[in-house]
Scaffold this motif. Sequence first.
Motif, PDB file in Angstrom:
ATOM      1  N   MET A 183       0.823  -1.211   0.000  1.00  0.00           N
ATOM      2  CA  MET A 183       0.000   0.000   0.000  1.00  0.00           C
ATOM      3  C   MET A 183       0.861   1.267   0.000  1.00  0.00           C
ATOM      4  N   GLY A 184       2.000   1.196   0.693  1.00  0.00           N
ATOM      5  CA  GLY A 184       2.913   2.336   0.676  1.00  0.00           C
ATOM      6  C   GLY A 184       3.472   2.583  -0.701  1.00  0.00           C
ATOM      7  N   GLN A 193       0.764   4.214  -2.754  1.00  0.00           N
ATOM      8  CA  GLN A 193       0.625   5.622  -2.394  1.00  0.00           C
ATOM      9  C   GLN A 193       1.715   6.473  -3.052  1.00  0.00           C
ATOM     10  N   ARG A 194       2.940   5.962  -3.026  1.00  0.00           N
ATOM     11  CA  ARG A 194       4.047   6.727  -3.606  1.00  0.00           C
ATOM     12  C   ARG A 194       3.867   6.927  -5.106  1.00  0.00           C
ATOM     13  N   LYS A 235       0.955   9.258  -5.894  1.00  0.00           N
ATOM     14  CA  LYS A 235       1.341  10.637  -5.617  1.00  0.00           C
ATOM     15  C   LYS A 235       2.116  11.235  -6.783  1.00  0.00           C
ATOM     16  N   LEU A 243      -5.365   9.807  -4.717  1.00  0.00           N
ATOM     17  CA  LEU A 243      -4.355   9.889  -3.675  1.00  0.00           C
ATOM     18  C   LEU A 243      -4.993   9.819  -2.284  1.00  0.00           C
ATOM     19  N   ARG A 291      -7.708   8.218  -1.551  1.00  0.00           N
ATOM     20  CA  ARG A 291      -8.007   6.802  -1.344  1.00  0.00           C
ATOM     21  C   ARG A 291      -6.763   6.016  -0.929  1.00  0.00           C
ATOM     22  N   ALA A 292      -5.656   6.305  -1.607  1.00  0.00           N
ATOM     23  CA  ALA A 292      -4.414   5.597  -1.293  1.00  0.00           C
ATOM     24  C   ALA A 292      -3.960   5.910   0.124  1.00  0.00           C
ATOM     25  N   ASP A 293      -4.080   7.186   0.530  1.00  0.00           N
ATOM     26  CA  ASP A 293      -3.701   7.549   1.902  1.00  0.00           C
ATOM     27  C   ASP A 293      -4.551   6.780   2.920  1.00  0.00           C
ATOM     28  N   GLU A 339      -6.001   3.868   2.482  1.00  0.00           N
ATOM     29  CA  GLU A 339      -5.588   2.458   2.485  1.00  0.00           C
ATOM     30  C   GLU A 339      -4.301   2.268   3.269  1.00  0.00           C
ATOM     31  N   VAL A 340      -3.354   3.199   3.148  1.00  0.00           N
ATOM     32  CA  VAL A 340      -2.089   3.082   3.868  1.00  0.00           C
ATOM     33  C   VAL A 340      -2.321   3.183   5.368  1.00  0.00           C
TER      34      VAL A 340
END
Length: 418
Positions: free
Chosen positions: A161-162, A165-166, A169, A182, A184-186, A188-189
């Motif tokens: 997940m990290g 996110q990267r 971004k 982004l 959503r990704a944050d 999830e992280v």
Amino acid sequence: MRKIFLWSFLSGFALFTGSNYPVLAAGGGYTVTDIQRMGLQANGLLQAVRSQVEIARAEVTSASAFPNPEVTFMAGPDSKRLPEIDTGPASMQRQVTVSQSLENPFVRRARIGAAEAGVEASRANLEQARADLAAQLRVHIYEFLLRRGLAEMESDIHDLMGEIQRRIKLSVESGETARFELIRADTEVMTAASRKEAALLNTERARIALLQLTAGALPPEFNVTASLGDPVELPSLEALRVELSTVNPEILRLEAEQNRAHLRIDQERASVLPSVNILYSNYQDKQFTSNTAGLSVRIPLFYQRRGEVDAAVSDAARVRETLDYRRYEINRLLESAWQAMEIARRRVEMFEGGIVKEAEAALRVAEAAFRLGERGFIEVLDTQRVLRNARSELLQAQFELQSAAAEIDRLRAHYPKE
């Protein structure tokens, strides 16, 4: 660029979820049997129970001892009440009396038998404590493996997940992806980090529980060479039922207590018989020496120990009723543990042979649809969550299978000997 990144991520994530999560680290370590033996040798509470056996053996020695004789010595001067011309000069007198009780052989036999039954009860109690501790150690070992497997899974998910996110971004900064992706990704992280932290804490709790049960005999950073998928091999249910009546420590303890209660009844009834003491007395003064012998008999004329006999009979009835109930209850516990084991075994077979495979197939279909542009990333990620949940349920079912087998082994007192 976005599709290339997503396709690379999904391929790596599918490879991760498609493999079996390892629940043991590489290298040597302690087997389940090793840890059980260490716990049985080091646990202080078990040592305390073992001391009860030595106490019971000492009570047999006490019950077998013969009564000691009693010696009474008396001495003192004579006091004149008449003139010395009539009584002669004053003198000293002394008397020694020896009393030896003749023990009733029926009382003695019953008392010794009751003490020996107490030894058997203490041994069975020790066996029960050993079986309980061995089962607890086995359950905690597999719980540690379960928690560690879940922690490894959550840690890998967090890393993935990290990475998502990267890369998202970077896509947002280049304008290829909306900022909503982004966010959503944050989310999830953060969710993955929370699950990872909880899983690591649960793993550490399981490790501490094992260290506690083994009284620190294990090193702090120990490793276990076992797996949740270890085979479970037990006799048939009918064979276990037959075995249980002869090896279950609690049944053996209650049978010993029942025997002791019956012997106590015999002891109390035999105590009603008259008791005899042999007496010998030696008397000396200035003029005479006297030796006398006789018997002292205590006759139970008014009280014939009716209260003690009734109490012993009631205690024997209590033990008998407890034994009958515990036999029934232990057989029901065996059947319950057997059913739990069979349910867990079927769940393992379902997850390994059906549910997990179907979830993997669903993920492959979702990946193909994503490549063709028919599905978005969220649909694929949801499918991946289903697969992760299925694998978590598989680990839990394997743990429940091992726990049910440990309970059956506890009931039959099957554990590695010290």
